[in-house]
Design a protein around this motif. Sequence first.
Motif, short mmCIF file in Angstrom:
data_model
loop_
_atom_site.label_atom_id
_atom_site.label_comp_id
_atom_site.label_asym_id
_atom_site.label_seq_id
_atom_site.Cartn_x
_atom_site.Cartn_y
_atom_site.Cartn_z
N TRP B 34 69.95 110.40 0.67
CA TRP B 34 69.57 109.20 1.39
C TRP B 34 70.14 108.03 1.22
O TRP B 34 70.84 107.99 0.27
CB TRP B 34 67.76 109.26 0.88
N LYS B 43 74.73 109.74 8.13
CA LYS B 43 74.14 110.56 7.08
C LYS B 43 75.30 110.94 6.21
O LYS B 43 75.12 111.30 5.07
CB LYS B 43 73.16 111.81 7.50
N THR B 380 58.27 106.55 6.49
CA THR B 380 59.38 106.17 7.64
C THR B 380 60.52 107.26 7.42
O THR B 380 61.34 107.32 8.18
CB THR B 380 59.86 105.02 7.48
N GLY B 381 60.47 107.96 6.20
CA GLY B 381 61.78 108.87 5.85
C GLY B 381 62.67 108.46 5.18
O GLY B 381 63.28 109.26 4.40
N SER B 382 62.40 107.00 4.69
CA SER B 382 63.58 106.66 3.62
C SER B 382 63.10 105.37 2.87
O SER B 382 62.22 104.57 3.76
CB SER B 382 65.19 106.67 4.22
N GLN B 416 61.11 96.51 12.30
CA GLN B 416 62.10 97.45 12.18
C GLN B 416 62.13 97.97 10.76
O GLN B 416 62.77 99.12 10.45
CB GLN B 416 63.69 96.98 12.37
N ILE B 417 61.00 97.70 9.78
CA ILE B 417 60.70 98.46 8.87
C ILE B 417 59.24 98.56 8.77
O ILE B 417 58.56 98.23 9.56
CB ILE B 417 60.95 97.54 7.56
N ASP B 444 63.49 103.88 8.91
CA ASP B 444 63.80 105.31 9.41
C ASP B 444 65.17 105.57 9.27
O ASP B 444 65.95 104.79 10.32
CB ASP B 444 62.98 105.30 10.68
N PRO B 445 65.75 106.45 8.67
CA PRO B 445 66.96 106.71 8.81
C PRO B 445 67.45 107.46 10.07
O PRO B 445 68.60 107.47 10.36
CB PRO B 445 66.98 107.60 7.52
N ALA B 446 66.45 107.92 10.75
CA ALA B 446 66.68 108.34 12.22
C ALA B 446 67.03 107.24 13.34
O ALA B 446 67.09 107.57 14.39
CB ALA B 446 65.98 109.54 12.44
N ASP B 447 66.76 106.04 12.64
CA ASP B 447 66.61 104.90 13.73
C ASP B 447 67.61 103.82 13.50
O ASP B 447 67.57 103.44 12.41
CB ASP B 447 65.10 104.58 13.56
N SER B 450 66.60 100.38 12.88
CA SER B 450 65.91 100.25 11.42
C SER B 450 66.92 100.19 10.11
O SER B 450 66.89 99.51 9.46
CB SER B 450 64.86 101.42 11.29
#
Lengths: 424, 524, 487
Positions: B34, B43, B380-382, B416-417, B444-447, B450
Amino acid sequence: MALDTYEEDMLRCTRCSYCKWIPHQVMSDSHFLTVCPSIDRYNFHGWSAGGRQIAALSLLKGRTNVGEKFLDMIYQCQMCGGCDVSCKIERDLEPYEVMQQLRIMCIERGDIIPEHLLFIDGLKKEDNMMMESKEKRGDWAEGLNVKVLTKEHADVLFHAGCRYSFDHELWSTCRSALTILLNAGVDIGILGKEETCCGGRSYEMGYASELMKYAEHNTDTWKAAGVKTVVTPCADCYQAFKVLYSKTGQKHAVEVLHITEFIDRLMKEGKIRLTKRVPLTVTYHDPCHLGRLAEPWVHWEGKKVKVNGQMVVHDPPKKKRCGANGVYEAPRDILRKIPGLNFVEMHRIREYAWCCGAGGGVKEAYPDFAEWTAARRLEEAAVVGAKALVSACPWCKRNFIDATPNTDARVEVYDIIELVEQAI
Amino acid sequence: MSLSKEAYRALEDIVGPEYVTQEPEILDTYCFVWANELIFGEKFSPRPLAVVLPETVEEVQAIVRACNRFGIRYRAHATGFETSAITSSEPFLPIDMRRMNRVVEIDRTNRFAVVEPYVSQARLFLETMKVGLRPNMLGAGPSASVLAGTAAHFGSGPTNISTDFGGRNLLGAEWVLPNGDILRLGSLGTGAGWINGDGPGPSLRGVLRGYGGANGGMGIFTKVATKLYPWYGPPKLQPKGVPPTYGMVIPENFSVYCVILPGRDKMNDFFHLLIEESIAFSIQRLNPALGAILATESNDELWELMKNIPEEQRRAPVFSAIVLLDASSAREMEYKEKCFQMILEQTDGTVFPFDDHIQGLLFNNSVTGQGMTRAAFRSTGSFIISPVGDEAVDALTTLTELSEKEIVKEARDSGQIMETAPEPVWGVVYGDGGAHVEVITMYDPADRASCKKTSELLEKGDKKIVEWGLGINSLENALSFNESALKAALPQSRDFVKWIKKIKRAFDPNNAADSAFYVSPEDY
Amino acid sequence: MFEQDALATIVGADNLLEHEDILRAHSGDFSFVPRVSPRLVVKARNTEEVQAIVRWANETRTPLVPISSGPPHSYGDTVPSVGGAVIVDLNGMKRIIRIDRRNRVAMIEPGVTFTQLIPALEKEGLAPLTPLVPRSSKSVVTAFLERTPITTPRFHWESQDPLLCVEVVYGCGDLMRTGSAAGPGSIEEQWEVGRAQIRGMGPSQVDFTRLLQGAQGTMGIVTWATVRCRPLPKLKRMFLVPSDDLGLLIDMAYRITHKKLGEELLIVNGFNLASIVGETREEIGMLSAKLPLWILLLGIDGAGLLPEEKIAYQEEEAIEIAQSCGLELKAAVPGTSAEEVLAVLSQPSADAGWKLKGGAGCGDVFFITTLDRCAEFVDAAYGLAGRYRFPVRNLGVYIQPMVQGTNCHLEFSVSYELHDQQETDAVKRFIEEGGEIFANMGAFFSRPYGPWARIAYGREAQTVIGQRKLKNIFDPNGVMNPGKLCF
C-alpha cells in the motif's frame, strides 16, 4: 466475471496478510493461528491470497508471464477459501474470485498443469475425475436394493460423486449412507453408471467450461428424472450443485442437500434414531466445500459507485459472502446425538477451519502438499484430545487416510456416516 | 545494482535453494504494498534482486555478510505490511523473516517475552493472557510483528496509555549489525539475560531505534525482549457472532465507553485527566467515520446507514474518544468507574449508548487493535497518514485543527478522498504523558485522481507541520520515503539528520542495509 | 598561560579555580579509583560558555570532566582518569527554566538540585520523581543522566525515565537538542504552540538522549534537560511491611507491581533503614539492632480527583496482598514509624548523604537483576562479607524495583571506618572482586563505574566497538572524560 474485472480489487489489496491467518477474534491457540496451507508450506508471499492478487495484477500488466513457477504459485493452493473469510473481516475485496479467475485465465491461455490435464482428459472422456471407466460408475451400489432413476422414479436422487464411486476403500461408507436413507423409508434412487461428475473440481482447476457442461447436464438429468431432492455424501458435489451451479446461472427447482443435512432432518422427524453407544472422543473437520464454500452464491447485478467522496459501494447494495452460512450445525447436531460419543472441537473450525488439503487440484498435481496439509489437521485433532477425526466428505477422508503415515498423530479417520451407522 | 550468479549461489548455500528465489513472478509479490502508488505512480516499486528466507540468526548473519561482500543492499521485514517494509527506489534484497517465528521465552515472573520477528501481536497476546500478562498493541493490529513495533518500526497503539510507546518496551535484542557482526544489546551481552536494554554505559539502544525505527536501515533484529503488562481478563477472550464483524464478550471488570466531548478544549482536558488518573487500559481519539467503518460489516451497510443523514450533520465536527477501563478487582473497578464519571462531569463528556455488539467490537479494538485495518483501508482501499504528531496533548489538537483547515478540507471538498467528519484523526495518549495523532486520509489506490490529490496532501503535510512549528512528519518516518519529510523540513532537520547520517556511516560502512525509510549516508 | 587566558575570556577569571584545596578535592572521591589531580576547575554559567569551553578543549586537546552535583562524590566518574584535565563545574547553572504543570514536566539546568526543585515544583502542584533520599547537593539532571533508580517504579516505564529531552554540547563542540525538543523552532516557539519537550525519544530514528545516559560525561555536556514529574499528592500514606524472610517481601513486591498499586515501592534491610532514619552512627547502630531484618516500603499517593478513595481502595488491595503473602502492612515497626520514614523519604538528605552519616565511609556495589534473583545475590554478599572480613552488620541492602517491576536495582552498601585500613581494604575488595563474582552470577552492571567497567565491557566486544564508534562521532578528539567506561 473475467479476471480484469477484478483489477481494482487487486489494486486495493494492501498486502496486509490477514489472508494468512484465521480471523484474529477467533484465535484460541497459538499453534493453530494460520488458515492458509499454501503460505505455511511454501513461505514466499506469492503463495498466499494476497500474493496471488499481486501475481494476477502483474500478469494483467504484462510484467510477468505464466511459467512453471507461476503455475506452481497459483496452483499450490487448495482454493479452500479460508483466506477469503479472513480478508473480508477487514476489507470489501474478493480475493477468492481473483484466484479463481486467474486459474480460468491460465486455462484459457493454455497454461496448463500437465497433471491436471490427465484428469481433465479423463473427465472429458469418462465423466469422472478419477481416471476410471464410466462403465464402472455404479459398481459401488451393487447388491443394494435401490431404484435406478434412469428407469424408475423416486423423489430423492442419491448422488455418490466421483470419489465415492471409484474409491473402493470408501465404498462401504457410501453404501452405508444410502442404506441409512433407505432404511429410514426415503423414496430414493441413484443414477448408477449414468451419474456424472458435478464439474466442481475441474472448475477449481480453472476449467470453467467443464462446470458449465456438467451443470447443464446434471440439472437436465434431475429434471428428466423428476426428482425433488438431490442428496449427496460428497461435500464437493454439494458445493458444486448448490453454489457453483447457481453461480453459473444454471436454474433448477431441485432441493440440494448434503447427507448430513438430510440425516439431521430425518433424525428430527424421528425417522432415524441413534441408540447405540459409540464410546469415542471425536472431533469434527469442517470440509471447506460443506462449510465456508457452501455459503449460497449471492447474485448481484449492478455497478460499483463512489459515494462520500471515494467510498466504494455497490449499487444496488450487495450482500457480503463471508462464509458463515455454510453447513456447520447439522453434522455437529448429529455427532452430539450419538450416545456415548464425546465431541470436542478443534481450534480452527467452521468458516475458519483448516483445509484437509485435497481440494483445488492439489491432490491431483501436488499429492505431497495435499498430505502435508492433512497431516497438520490430524495433529490439531490429536492436540485437542480426539481419538478420531470425523469429516463429511470422501475427499477429506481419502486425504486424511493418505496422510496418516506422514504424522505421529495417532488419530483414526471416519466419515460421519460411519459413526451414524454404528449408532443406529 | 544486480545480483551475480556467485552471490545467488552464496545465498543458496546459506539457506538452501528452497528458500531463495529470483523468479520474477515471485519477486513481484515483494515490490507491491500500500501507498506505493503515491511514491511511484503505480503499485509496483522496482523489482527486488531476489528474496531470501532465513531461519536462524546464523543464516541471517551469513546473508548480511554475503551482502557486504557482494555489494548487495538488503532489508529485512517481518509481515511486510508496511510500505517501509518492502519498498525501495532501487532493486535490493528483501529478507523475509517469516520462518523466524518462535516465542523464545515468556518470563511470567519478570513480565517480559522474547520473540523472533514473525511472532504477531495476536500470538503473543494469546500466549501471555494465559499467564495474566499482555504486550503493547500497535494500531497496525493483531497481525503486526511484535518485534517490528518494539525494535524496528514506529509503535503507537490503542493501549499506549497503559503500555506506553512500543519502542519504550524494548528490554534486549539480538542484533545483526549492518556489517554482519552480532551485537547482544544491554544485559544480554553481558550474560545477564534479557532484562535490560540500556548499557553498560551509554545505550546502544539509542542507535538501534529512536522514536521511529530504523525500518531496516540499521541491520536486522533476530530476537527482542519486550516488556509485558498485567492482564486482568480471562486466559482467553470469548468471541461471539459471525464474520465479518465478530463480536466479543466483554469480561468482568472491563468497561468500554465511547465519549463525546463538547469541544476541543474539553477534549484536551479529558485526555489530561485520564493520563493523570492512570485508570484506563486504552484510550483512542477516533473520528466518527473511522468508528463507523469499524462497526459495520461493509461499505454498503455503512452507506445504507449514512445516506439518510443530512450532509450538514455528517460534516459536523465531533470530538470523540473510545476509552476502555480495566481493573483487577471489583473494588478497583468501582473506584475507576467513579473516577471516570468525575472526569466526564468535569469535561462535560457524554457517553454514546452503543448496543452490546458494538461495545464488543470497541472492546476488541481497544484490546488488540483489531479493526483499525478495516477502519483505515476498507472504505476506499487505502489510506495515508499525514500530518502525524507526537507531543503534548494540547499541541496535537492544534495540529489536527490546523490540518483540517489548511490541508484536509480542501482535499475533501475536491471529492478525491473519503468524506468524513472534520478532523479525520486517530490518536492515542501515552501512559507517561503526551499523545500521538495521525491525520488519516482515505483514498482510492485504483483511482489516479484520488492518488494525485493524496500525494499533494502528503507533501503539504510534510511542509505545513514544520511551518506550524508542530513537528516534523518524518518523526514517524513510515512514509518519509528517501527522507522526503526530512528534506521538506530543512533546515529544521539538518542539525539532527547530520548525526543520524554519521551513525549510519559508522555502523554501516558499506551502506549495505537499505535506507529507503531511514537515512542515506550522504550528507545534504 | 595562554590556554588559560582563553578560558578566562570565556567564563571570566573569577570562574577559573586553581586553588590547591579545590584541585585536591576534585582529585579523588569515596571510590577507590586512583587519585588524579585536575589542572583547574572552570565554572560554566550557560550553554554558550559550555560550548566555548568544549571548543577550546578540542583546540587544545584538553580533557574535560563535567560535574554538576556538589560533593561528596562516590563512584569515581568525576575524578579525572588522566592528568591535565579541566573540571567543568556546572553547579552554578541552577535555573529552573520552566515548570509545566499540565504536562507534568520541568526544564532544568544541570546545577539544579532536588533541594531546589522540590519546593519549586510544589508551588505548581507537582513533585519530582526522586532516587532514594538523594543528598542535598545532588544534581537532578546528573541523577537521571546516570540512570539512578527512582523510588516509584510505577512511573518508571523504562530505563530512560524520568529523563526526557536534553540540550547537549557534544564533545566536538556542536550543540543539539534531543527528543521532541529537536525542532522545529526554538524552545520558546515550541512553547508558544503548546509543545512541552515531553517526548524523550528521537528525534527521528535515533534516541539521542539514550546515547548520553550512563555515559559519565564522555559524550558531551548536557546544559538543560526536561524531566518528568508527578502530581503533588494531596494526601499520602506510607506503609512498612516487615519480615525476616526476604522472599515473602519479593513476592509481595511482584504482586504490588502487577496490580499497579502505590507509588513508592522498595525493600531495604534494617541497616539501610536505620541509616536512612537515624541521625548519628550510634543511633544507626541502635536502630539497626531493633529494626526488622527486612522492610518493604509502600507509599500511596492520594492525588487526583478522588484522593481519599484512591488511598482507601489501594490500601485494601495492599492489605489483601500482604495477607496472601503472610505479611502485614504496618504503621510502625520497632525502631521507626511509617510517618517518620515518609518524612525522610520526602526530602533530600540534609547532610552528605544517608550512607555517609557521622563521618563513615561507604562502599557500594550495585547492579541490575530481577527481583526473584535478589536473595541469591544477598546470600552471596553475606558470604563475601565473611570472606573479606568486614562486619556483616554494616552491610546495607537496597532493592529497588524498576521498569514497573520488570527488573530491579540491587545495591549493597558497606559502611566502614575511613581510617581503618583493614576495613577499607576489605571494602575495596568487595567492590572490585565482589563485582566480578556478582557479574559471574548474572548481575548486569549497566552503570559500570570504576572497576566495573572492565567487568561489564569484557563480556561483549561488540558493545565496546559500537560505543567507540559513537564516541568517535560525538567526541572525535576524545576530550570528554577520557579513561572512563571503554574509552
